[in-house]
Enzyme design. Sequence first.
Site, PDB file in Angstrom:
ATOM      1  N   GLU A 129       0.896  -0.938   0.240  1.00 34.92           N
ATOM      2  CA  GLU A 129      -0.153   0.182   0.661  1.00 34.92           C
ATOM      3  C   GLU A 129       1.217   1.281   0.018  1.00 34.92           C
ATOM      4  OE1 GLU A 129      -3.013  -0.180  -0.603  1.00 34.92           O
ATOM      5  OE2 GLU A 129      -2.978  -2.503  -0.368  1.00 34.92           O
ATOM      6  N   CYS A 165      -1.638   9.125   3.981  1.00 31.32           N
ATOM      7  CA  CYS A 165      -1.694   8.812   3.026  1.00 31.32           C
ATOM      8  C   CYS A 165      -2.740   8.844   1.897  1.00 31.32           C
ATOM      9  CB  CYS A 165      -1.359   7.115   2.961  1.00 31.32           C
ATOM     10  SG  CYS A 165      -2.424   6.629   3.533  1.00 31.32           S
TER      11      CYS A 165
HETATM   12  P1  NAD Z   1       9.434   4.860   2.981  1.00 30.13           P
HETATM   13  O1  NAD Z   1       8.685   5.547   1.702  1.00 30.13           O
HETATM   14  O2  NAD Z   1      10.208   6.085   3.236  1.00 30.13           O
HETATM   15  O3  NAD Z   1       9.429   4.528   4.219  1.00 30.13           O
HETATM   16  C1  NAD Z   1       9.047   3.586   4.277  1.00 30.13           C
HETATM   17  C2  NAD Z   1       9.309   1.933   5.087  1.00 30.13           C
HETATM   18  O4  NAD Z   1      10.299   2.121   3.762  1.00 30.13           O
HETATM   19  C3  NAD Z   1      10.321   2.335   6.241  1.00 30.13           C
HETATM   20  O5  NAD Z   1      10.170   1.134   6.906  1.00 30.13           O
HETATM   21  C4  NAD Z   1      11.606   2.112   5.595  1.00 30.13           C
HETATM   22  O6  NAD Z   1      12.580   2.287   6.541  1.00 30.13           O
HETATM   23  C5  NAD Z   1      11.962   1.720   3.770  1.00 30.13           C
HETATM   24  N1  NAD Z   1      12.824   1.688   3.626  1.00 30.13           N
HETATM   25  C6  NAD Z   1      12.379   3.368   2.851  1.00 30.13           C
HETATM   26  N2  NAD Z   1      13.739   2.967   1.977  1.00 30.13           N
HETATM   27  C7  NAD Z   1      13.749   1.332   1.561  1.00 30.13           C
HETATM   28  C8  NAD Z   1      14.553   1.082   0.789  1.00 30.13           C
HETATM   29  N3  NAD Z   1      15.105   1.027   0.206  1.00 30.13           N
HETATM   30  N4  NAD Z   1      15.011  -1.092   1.091  1.00 30.13           N
HETATM   31  C9  NAD Z   1      14.129  -1.240   1.663  1.00 30.13           C
HETATM   32  N5  NAD Z   1      13.081  -0.486   2.337  1.00 30.13           N
HETATM   33  C10 NAD Z   1      13.243   1.138   2.248  1.00 30.13           C
HETATM   34  O7  NAD Z   1       7.490   5.644   3.647  1.00 30.13           O
HETATM   35  P2  NAD Z   1       6.984   6.535   4.959  1.00 30.13           P
HETATM   36  O8  NAD Z   1       7.937   8.211   4.388  1.00 30.13           O
HETATM   37  O9  NAD Z   1       7.662   6.103   6.023  1.00 30.13           O
HETATM   38  O10 NAD Z   1       5.657   6.804   4.923  1.00 30.13           O
HETATM   39  C11 NAD Z   1       5.180   7.606   3.791  1.00 30.13           C
HETATM   40  C12 NAD Z   1       4.017   7.105   2.517  1.00 30.13           C
HETATM   41  O11 NAD Z   1       3.900   6.245   2.515  1.00 30.13           O
HETATM   42  C13 NAD Z   1       3.889   7.593   1.927  1.00 30.13           C
HETATM   43  O12 NAD Z   1       4.169   7.569   0.300  1.00 30.13           O
HETATM   44  C14 NAD Z   1       2.328   7.086   1.983  1.00 30.13           C
HETATM   45  O13 NAD Z   1       2.000   7.578   1.640  1.00 30.13           O
HETATM   46  C15 NAD Z   1       2.217   6.002   2.228  1.00 30.13           C
HETATM   47  N6  NAD Z   1       1.454   5.304   3.682  1.00 30.13           N
HETATM   48  C16 NAD Z   1       0.624   4.419   1.937  1.00 30.13           C
HETATM   49  C17 NAD Z   1      -0.303   3.457   3.337  1.00 30.13           C
HETATM   50  C18 NAD Z   1      -1.791   3.221   2.335  1.00 30.13           C
HETATM   51  O14 NAD Z   1      -1.946   2.188   2.771  1.00 30.13           O
HETATM   52  N7  NAD Z   1      -1.712   3.079   0.774  1.00 30.13           N
HETATM   53  C19 NAD Z   1      -0.269   4.111   4.367  1.00 30.13           C
HETATM   54  C20 NAD Z   1       0.776   3.951   5.173  1.00 30.13           C
HETATM   55  C21 NAD Z   1       1.829   5.299   4.586  1.00 30.13           C
END
Ligand code: NAD
Length: 541
Positions: free
Chosen positions: A293, A327
């Site tokens: 998501e 999100c």
């Molecule tokens: P992010 O993508 O920066 O991080 C998400 C996770 O991915 C974290 O645990 C992070 O450490 C990990 N991550 C980051 N870089 C990585 C890599 N290169 N390899 C593997 N893992 C990696 O997102 P965020 O800032 O924590 O959250 C915000 C984002 O999440 C927004 O885009 C938001 O829209 C989305 N979001 C979506 C939903 C949904 O249900 N659609 C819900 C909540 C948040």
Amino acid sequence: MGKGFFNVPIAVNEPVKSYAPGSEEREAVLKAYKEMYNAKIEVPLYINGKYISTGNTQTMSPPHDHQHVVGSYHLANKQHIEDAISTALEARKSWSLMPWEQRAAIFLKAAELVAGPYRAKINAATMIAQSKTIHQAEIDAACELVDFLRFNVQYMTDIYLEQPESTSDTWNRVEYRPLEGFTYAVTPFNFTAIAGNLPSCMALMGNVVVWKPSDSQVYSAKVIMDVFEEAGVPPGVINVVFGDPVMITDTVLASPDFSGLHFTGSTFIFKELWKQIGNNIHHYKTYPRIVGETGGKDFIVAHHTAKPKQVSTAIVRGAFEFQGQKCSAASRAYIAKSLWPDVKKYVIEDLKSFKMGSPEDMSNFITAVIHEGSFNKLAKYIDAAKADKNVEIIAGGNYDKSKGYFIEPTVLLTTDPKYVTMCEELFGPVITIFVYEDNDYENMLKLVDNTSAYALTGAILATDRYAINQATEALQNAAGNFYVNDKPTGAVVGQQPFGGARASGTNDKAGSAQNLLRWVSPRLIKETFVTPIDYRYPFLG
Ligand code: NAD
């Protein structure tokens, strides 16, 4: 479960407490907040039921007071990740055989621990380290997490009840096996409930998990770990690791036993992980399940028959609660020209009444954004908007990171419906508005549909039922969660299963049986009672 068909408690949504002045819950959470704010915790890794201190640590600070340290967490190296994988695989031998009612009991207990003895603590942790107001913490860290845990147990039993037809001579049974291997949960900073749900729903279905929380959510992740431990999740079933996301992910995805990714976060990262899994596909013992998501560019459409006060309230709540870091947050709005003067007046009035500061002061509606990276990104978009001739700043536009990462709630008005902030996810308290001619509704709906790569949430406000129907049809693929006469945020487990399509994710609807189905691999067992003893069919004469 050999000795009874057990009914689980009927899942009900956890009531949201008010935290009104003088209430018991307000006193409890403020007391927890003060104690935790003035203490320093250490968060080790959690592997095989043991706390592992690595000595390599990172400090944790509240986004609204970034010079204040509330603790530190330990970072894993490659060996820790390999240990987490092997320990999970070892735990699988017993966990995958655990009867479902025992698994259910563990997570039902976890729900009650969050609803009761851990409520103030998990809310305070979310207020301190993710800068949520008490209301935002309550609906997320307490209520939504409780709802996920309770409803998932009910959905699990619903799934198990799905059985094929049988005849008198043949009994067909389906068992919903956990995936073979181990699963990987990667969670975002912005919802404590999602952080708890992603690993626990896979474990509930009999899987073992390596869970990597966001660096910005470690403080409340520790409370979740404590709850799971107290609820009786056995050692090795959910292993929690922190550290370099690239190293952790490379190590996890290199394992031939990797069998599923449960991700929530940004679109770019998810696509990269998908690609990496694709590149490794020949190494895996089974095709991994991939659920993600991801981002959103969520819209509000106001038809000229909508009520201006309802539209302004949808904008103000939808765009600015939790500083727009949902999100589902509204970040682009299309307002009919005849409504705009009133909508604008009400939005500006509301924004003037906002107070911004620490969540400890409960009169604040707005607090800080999550970290400096997010602050700098938002400031850059705001500066560019100030310099652009197609954009006018209707409200806000200021920012200050001297004490905390504070971005003033900002409303941009643009004459260019494809202006960058109408298309890209900013993930902060900024909404961009485009005003359209009342009689151009049909074209405007097409514009909404094709402006952004995302398709997570969206809302139509109108009193004309034909206009509502037209938007519902025209925007069929523009949102996985579509709202009529409401803001596009605030999905409740059991009521509005959540997820989007296009660049917003695989739409496996967190908090639903559909999601849980991704974490099982059904086995059909056909049993024949009178086994044939002659190969010849009657037609052979
Ligand atoms: P992010 O993508 O920066 O991080 C998400 C996770 O991915 C974290 O645990 C992070 O450490 C990990 N991550 C980051 N870089 C990585 C890599 N290169 N390899 C593997 N893992 C990696 O997102 P965020 O800032 O924590 O959250 C915000 C984002 O999440 C927004 O885009 C938001 O829209 C989305 N979001 C979506 C939903 C949904 O249900 N659609 C819900 C909540 C948040």
